[in-house]
Design an enzyme around this catalytic site. Structure first.
Site: not given
Length: 435
Positions: A98, A122, A320
């Site tokens: 990404r 992800d 996160d």
């Protein structure tokens, strides 16, 4: 590549652990080397899959890369191979990662053209790239998307500064538009810009290279375009997600752990958020010391209502670390509502924790209520699969605190974000091995 961790949990750990360089900073900083033909030296680069893949892509594009030592590389982008960038091979390699999207801004700014296949990464819900492309178009680029090939291309004879209002404070979007704007003609202002420490690092590095960026650390960046940038040296910050993970690990395993060189002033609300769960987080110079605690009690709001912890763009709490907060709450005393606002489907891993004996109600894709067990009935070991980088690390922490043996499959996901994690945990006394 091995494919599982075997963990025997329930052992107290102790000792020191040093966080790796920040993954999310590395992806931005490495793309910035494309903005100059001079040499750029970068230190404290984490040795992880996502970052190494990006280094390989840069090498294939014609960047000359010299390894000076562990995590220390020099980059010289004086001869970029555009035939490769348009090739089927590039299309295949760049889709795996990404972070590769951030090569677009530098290439467009310096060469007037840029190409990229639809990037992967992800599985945590849809992460749109519209913000990036809208910004480039506003600076004067022509954008084309080939749906059959899933291939983006950008062209610009000249980029011109502009007032750009981002529809979302996207970190990679801000970084990408910023890197295009530093070499554009005239003044660009980016409002609703992301202001993460990693983005501040990128701004400071670009300024050392000769860019003129002001408003660093705020949500309004002003960029006076310059004609060219020179080389520089840059040292990356420690990874704040790792730092938060080790705080959670200490609490869950009732361990005393010292986390070294954390760069306290860049941690934002992270230490305070863990303290709200009743965890002692002590400042020891530039280190964090988490003493061993038998129990920790979740704070309530002042009016006595149940605590909610939710994510928000910086300086809010990073999404996160929400999976770590959720795991840690399973053994706290009290109740917590975890609200994952920024991504959908990042909470689905709670099924695994429920299998291990945790008391969690998944309210919807964004919210989960955790009823803490107060370390009275420990989690039970089980077999699980890591769905994404951050949930993988949360499940690892759950397994280390659990009674009995756990197996975690799909650990490639964990290796994408954490350097040599099994060796570093064994150094603290963890019973973990790759099988």
């Amino acid at each position: 590549m091995s494919n599982a961790f075997q963990i025997r949990g329930g052992k107290p750990l102790s000792g020191e652990i040093t966080p790796q360089g920040a993954k999310n900073e590395a992806l931005q900083i490495l793309c910035a080397v494309l903005l100059t033909s001079d040499e750029v030296r970068i230190k404290n680069i984490p040795d992880i899959k996502d970052v190494n893949q990006l280094i390989d892509i840069l090498k294939d594009m014609g960047v000359i890369i010299t390894k000076n030592g562990k995590g220390d590389y020099s980059f010289k982008a004086d001869n970029i191979n555009f035939d490769y960038i348009k090739s089927p091979e590039f299309k295949k390699n760049a889709t795996k990662l990404r972070g590769s999207v951030m090569i677009l801004g530098p290439l467009l700014a310096r060469y007037g053209e840029a190409y990229l296949p639809t990037p992967g990464g992800d599985k945590i819900g849809r992460r749109r790239l519209d913000t990036h492309f809208q910004g480039f178009v506003e600076l004067g680029a022509e954008f084309h998307f080939d749906e059959i090939e899933s291939f983006y291309s950008l062209q610009a004879k000249e980029l011109h500064g502009k007032f750009i209002l981002l529809e979302e404070a996207s970190v990679t979007g801000t970084a990408n538009i910023l890197m295009a704007a530093v070499l554009a003609k005239g003044k660009t202002r980016i409002y609703n810009a992301a202001c993460e420490p990693y983005l501040q690092q990128l701004c400071k590095m670009l300024n050392r290279m000769g860019a003129q960026i002001s408003g660093i650390g705020s949500n309004l960046l002003t960029i006076e375009g310059v004609n060219h940038l020179s080389g520089t040296d840059h040292t990356m910050l420690p990874d704040m997600v790792e730092i938060g993970s080790w705080i959670g690990l200490a609490a869950m395993t009732k361990s005393a752990i010292s986390i070294k060189n954390v760069n306290w002033n860049q941690l934002g609300v992270i230490p305070e958020t863990f303290r709200k769960l009743g965890i002692k987080v002590e400042k020891d110079g530039e280190d964090i010391y988490v003493p061993a605690q038998e129990f920790y009690t979740i704070n309530k709001f002042i009016d006595g209502s149940i605590l909610t912890i939710s994510d928000a763009p910086w300086p809010g709490f990073t999404p996160d670390l929400l999976s770590i907060i959720l795991v840690v709450a399973t053994q706290a005393k009290g109740t917590l509502l975890v609200h994952q606002k920024m991504f959908e489907s990042r909470l689905f891993f709670v099924d695994k924790l429920i299998d291990m004996g945790a008391q969690i109600i998944l309210c919807d894709p964004h919210r989960a209520t955790v009823v803490g067990l107060n370390h009275e009935s420990p989690l039970r070991g089980t077999t699980m699969t890591s769905p994404d980088i951050r949930a993988g690390n949360a499940l690892l922490i759950a397994a280390l605190s659990a009674e009995g043996e756990s197996l975690i499959y799909n650990i490639e996901q964990i290796d994408r974000g954490y350097e040599n994690i099994d060796d570093r945990l064994r150094a603290l006394g963890a019973d973990i091995r790759r099988i």
